[in-house]
Design a protein around this motif. Sequence first.
Motif, PDB file in Angstrom:
ATOM      1  N   ILE A   1     -50.742  20.547  31.445  1.00  0.00           N
ATOM      2  CA  ILE A   1     -50.369  19.192  31.837  1.00  0.00           C
ATOM      3  C   ILE A   1     -50.617  19.033  33.325  1.00  0.00           C
ATOM      4  CG2 ILE A   1     -48.558  17.448  31.847  1.00  0.00           C
ATOM      5  CD1 ILE A   1     -47.086  19.114  29.759  1.00  0.00           C
ATOM      6  N   LEU A   2     -51.621  18.248  33.675  1.00  0.00           N
ATOM      7  CA  LEU A   2     -51.924  18.076  35.088  1.00  0.00           C
ATOM      8  C   LEU A   2     -51.094  16.936  35.654  1.00  0.00           C
ATOM      9  CD1 LEU A   2     -55.804  18.299  34.835  1.00  0.00           C
ATOM     10  CD2 LEU A   2     -54.222  20.094  35.537  1.00  0.00           C
TER      11      LEU A   2
ATOM     12  N   SER B   1     -48.768   4.485  25.091  1.00  0.00           N
ATOM     13  CA  SER B   1     -49.783   5.248  24.384  1.00  0.00           C
ATOM     14  C   SER B   1     -50.707   5.983  25.372  1.00  0.00           C
ATOM     15  CB  SER B   1     -50.600   4.276  23.533  1.00  0.00           C
ATOM     16  OG  SER B   1     -51.606   4.976  22.885  1.00  0.00           O
ATOM     17  N   GLY B   2     -50.993   7.230  25.060  1.00  0.00           N
ATOM     18  CA  GLY B   2     -51.951   7.991  25.860  1.00  0.00           C
ATOM     19  C   GLY B   2     -51.394   8.605  27.126  1.00  0.00           C
ATOM     20  N   THR B   3     -50.070   8.607  27.292  1.00  0.00           N
ATOM     21  CA  THR B   3     -49.496   9.146  28.527  1.00  0.00           C
ATOM     22  C   THR B   3     -49.237  10.651  28.458  1.00  0.00           C
ATOM     23  OG1 THR B   3     -47.359   8.367  27.695  1.00  0.00           O
ATOM     24  CG2 THR B   3     -48.403   7.049  29.426  1.00  0.00           C
ATOM     25  N   GLY B   4     -49.451  11.253  27.292  1.00  0.00           N
ATOM     26  CA  GLY B   4     -49.298  12.702  27.202  1.00  0.00           C
ATOM     27  C   GLY B   4     -48.045  13.150  26.470  1.00  0.00           C
ATOM     28  N   LYS B   5     -47.508  12.296  25.599  1.00  0.00           N
ATOM     29  CA  LYS B   5     -46.266  12.649  24.899  1.00  0.00           C
ATOM     30  C   LYS B   5     -46.444  13.871  24.006  1.00  0.00           C
ATOM     31  CE  LYS B   5     -45.755   8.497  23.144  1.00  0.00           C
ATOM     32  NZ  LYS B   5     -46.877   7.820  23.829  1.00  0.00           N
ATOM     33  N   GLU B   6     -47.570  13.909  23.309  1.00  0.00           N
ATOM     34  CA  GLU B   6     -47.772  15.044  22.411  1.00  0.00           C
ATOM     35  C   GLU B   6     -47.986  16.339  23.205  1.00  0.00           C
ATOM     36  OE1 GLU B   6     -50.383  14.297  19.198  1.00  0.00           O
ATOM     37  OE2 GLU B   6     -50.297  16.363  18.483  1.00  0.00           O
ATOM     38  N   LEU B   7     -48.661  16.212  24.327  1.00  0.00           N
ATOM     39  CA  LEU B   7     -48.896  17.368  25.185  1.00  0.00           C
ATOM     40  C   LEU B   7     -47.565  17.957  25.658  1.00  0.00           C
ATOM     41  CD1 LEU B   7     -51.658  18.368  26.038  1.00  0.00           C
ATOM     42  CD2 LEU B   7     -51.411  17.124  28.180  1.00  0.00           C
TER      43      LEU B   7
ATOM     44  N   VAL C   1     -53.942   8.173  30.112  1.00  0.00           N
ATOM     45  CA  VAL C   1     -54.803   9.352  30.261  1.00  0.00           C
ATOM     46  C   VAL C   1     -55.850   9.424  29.151  1.00  0.00           C
ATOM     47  CG1 VAL C   1     -54.870  11.837  30.582  1.00  0.00           C
ATOM     48  CG2 VAL C   1     -52.883  10.556  31.360  1.00  0.00           C
ATOM     49  N   ARG C   2     -55.458   8.997  27.948  1.00  0.00           N
ATOM     50  CA  ARG C   2     -56.452   9.050  26.872  1.00  0.00           C
ATOM     51  C   ARG C   2     -57.640   8.167  27.197  1.00  0.00           C
ATOM     52  NH1 ARG C   2     -53.688   7.867  22.676  1.00  0.00           N
ATOM     53  NH2 ARG C   2     -53.359   9.986  21.939  1.00  0.00           N
TER      54      ARG C   2
ATOM     55  N   GLU D   1     -59.753   9.831  29.764  1.00  0.00           N
ATOM     56  CA  GLU D   1     -60.523  10.920  29.154  1.00  0.00           C
ATOM     57  C   GLU D   1     -61.743  10.364  28.420  1.00  0.00           C
ATOM     58  OE1 GLU D   1     -58.192  13.630  26.802  1.00  0.00           O
ATOM     59  OE2 GLU D   1     -59.957  14.772  26.171  1.00  0.00           O
TER      60      GLU D   1
HETATM   61  N1  LIG Z   1     -51.033  15.138  32.301  1.00  0.00           N
HETATM   62  C1  LIG Z   1     -52.103  15.396  31.552  1.00  0.00           C
HETATM   63  N2  LIG Z   1     -52.947  16.377  31.911  1.00  0.00           N
HETATM   64  C2  LIG Z   1     -54.035  16.650  31.157  1.00  0.00           C
HETATM   65  N3  LIG Z   1     -54.368  15.996  30.042  1.00  0.00           N
HETATM   66  C3  LIG Z   1     -53.569  15.006  29.626  1.00  0.00           C
HETATM   67  C4  LIG Z   1     -52.390  14.661  30.353  1.00  0.00           C
HETATM   68  N4  LIG Z   1     -51.776  13.655  29.714  1.00  0.00           N
HETATM   69  C5  LIG Z   1     -52.515  13.383  28.636  1.00  0.00           C
HETATM   70  N5  LIG Z   1     -53.592  14.195  28.564  1.00  0.00           N
HETATM   71  C6  LIG Z   1     -54.653  14.136  27.526  1.00  0.00           C
HETATM   72  O1  LIG Z   1     -54.786  12.773  27.139  1.00  0.00           O
HETATM   73  C7  LIG Z   1     -54.891  12.644  25.721  1.00  0.00           C
HETATM   74  C8  LIG Z   1     -53.722  11.827  25.191  1.00  0.00           C
HETATM   75  O2  LIG Z   1     -52.503  12.568  25.325  1.00  0.00           O
HETATM   76  P1  LIG Z   1     -51.410  12.573  24.150  1.00  0.00           P
HETATM   77  O3  LIG Z   1     -52.053  12.585  22.805  1.00  0.00           O
HETATM   78  O4  LIG Z   1     -50.438  13.640  24.446  1.00  0.00           O
HETATM   79  O5  LIG Z   1     -50.764  11.136  24.417  1.00  0.00           O
HETATM   80  P2  LIG Z   1     -49.613  10.384  23.621  1.00  0.00           P
HETATM   81  O6  LIG Z   1     -48.650   9.912  24.635  1.00  0.00           O
HETATM   82  O7  LIG Z   1     -49.127  11.253  22.526  1.00  0.00           O
HETATM   83  O8  LIG Z   1     -50.385   9.137  23.058  1.00  0.00           O
HETATM   84  P3  LIG Z   1     -50.039   8.230  21.736  1.00  0.00           P
HETATM   85  O9  LIG Z   1     -48.765   7.508  22.017  1.00  0.00           O
HETATM   86  O10 LIG Z   1     -51.208   7.291  21.674  1.00  0.00           O
HETATM   87  O11 LIG Z   1     -49.955   9.169  20.593  1.00  0.00           O
HETATM   88  C9  LIG Z   1     -54.932  14.055  25.180  1.00  0.00           C
HETATM   89  O12 LIG Z   1     -56.269  14.449  25.020  1.00  0.00           O
HETATM   90  C10 LIG Z   1     -54.261  14.876  26.262  1.00  0.00           C
HETATM   91  O13 LIG Z   1     -54.735  16.195  26.240  1.00  0.00           O
END
Ligand SMILES: Nc1ncnc2c1ncn2[C@@H]1O[C@H](COP(=O)(O)OP(=O)(O)OP(=O)(O)O)[C@@H](O)[C@H]1O
Length: 478
Positions: free
Chosen positions: A159-160, A189-195, A376-377, A380
């Motif tokens: 997680i960067l 969405s895409g903020t890195g919740k799953e990460l 972030v998504r 990316e």
């Molecule tokens: N802080 C971070 N550093 C590196 N990569 C990140 C970071 N945050 C998100 N990503 C990358 O961005 C993409 C989206 O992250 P993730 O799936 O965790 O988001 P999410 O919040 O679960 O989105 P959603 O609500 O749409 O499911 C992934 O490929 C993840 O690896």
Amino acid sequence: MSDDLETTETPFDPSTRPGRVLIVDDEANARSALAELLEDEGYVTATASDGVEALEKLETFTPEVVLTDLKMPRMDGLALLEEGKKRQPSLAFVVMTAFGSIDTAVEAIKRGAENYLTKPLDVNSVAAIVARALEKARLSAEAALLRAQVDKRLSFGGILGDHPTMQRVLKIVGQVAPTRATVLITGESGTGKELVAAALHHNSARSKAPFIRLNCASLAETLLESELFGHERGSFTGAEKRRAGRFEQAHGGTLFLDEVSEIPMATQVKLLRFLQERELERVGGNETIRVDVRVVAASNRDLRQMVADGTFREDLYYRLNVVQIEMPPLRVRRSDIPTLAHHFLRKYREENKRPIEGFTDAALRALVAYPWPGNVRELENAVERAVVLCEGPMIDTELLPSATGPAMTRPPENGGGGLDLLIPGITMGEVERIVIERTLESVGGSTARAAEVLGISRRTIQYRLKEWRGASEIDLDE
Ligand SMILES: Nc1ncnc2c1ncn2[C@@H]1O[C@H](COP(=O)(O)OP(=O)(O)OP(=O)(O)O)[C@@H](O)[C@H]1O
Ligand SMILES: [Mg+2]
């Protein structure tokens, strides 16, 4: 000479640890004379008669400085230098060369030796040069250590994020990961919740047990319930066999409930029961099953509002929300954009085998200014697209989404561009830096003139510049 040694004692190690020097020479007399000389100066020494033996001693003796002859049988000094630097980049080499063969000494310096001595050796310069080499070795070992720490801080489980809002998130992740506390991760969405969910699992004692993920929005009500809790044979049409649910699969590990807001009311009751009692029944069954599962849930909807609207149980909300981690949108942590963009550039450059060197300055500015509604998504995806389409060595603005283009969420004020596009998302310190650097630029680099324009002291500017130069050195080596 001992004065010299005093100053070589590194500021990082208060224990005045003696320097460790490996002496490599094929002449036994030379070896013992040097060892004696250096031990008198307070060093700990070991000797080797050629490069091959020296390489073995790197492991067993762990020197900080290698003082080596160049011409030796089996493996010469240059080969030893090359191999030794590969194994331990902070190792400092001083080579000894016969008077008149300065060319090889120059070659050795080119290949990373710290210094050279000409034979016959001058006793005084041996001690002084070894002392300086030791100092260099210790500084470089310390820098490598610091860099490793910085890397670790910046990338908790990949997680960067160096922005204060992300550092706060990472700190909480570090604190709650080892516990069994239920965590609710919220954010767009895409903020890195799953990460973050995965990082919580991988940094806990549960990391060897399964990390099971279920997207609660992806299944119809009855299917979701049996997916979560399992079912007994014949409990509904199509249930031909008894089946364990995700909870049972996650036993000992972590169950990640993504889009938890989409769980229907009836299933919410069952989930609440598990969180209270830590037990469950399969659909169509009576047997009570106890499982040890940590629950991490995520939602990009406002659960509190759903509670107010009556579509999400309040008691479940509080059970899920033991610890809440709020993921900041990318637009409020813009200073992380360059790091993330370079990270994705490296990733997709490898994947697509494209010889792309980087982003142009204008491209980086555009990336930082863009509002990134998909976070972030979206970043990316944008970088991947740019890597695939880029024809030259540098990615430029035309391949990237633009803050002033159609995706812009609000019109640029003050004639567009500039600081305004970056707010919110940068820290006060970054604002200060931008203001000072742009002012310096516009007054041709004069700190006195810039100080006058900004109404601050010249010393403040000089002090800041010095601070940033230190910081940018770390960035550049990344
Ligand atoms: N802080 C971070 N550093 C590196 N990569 C990140 C970071 N945050 C998100 N990503 C990358 O961005 C993409 C989206 O992250 P993730 O799936 O965790 O988001 P999410 O919040 O679960 O989105 P959603 O609500 O749409 O499911 C992934 O490929 C993840 O690896
Ligand atoms: Mg997700």
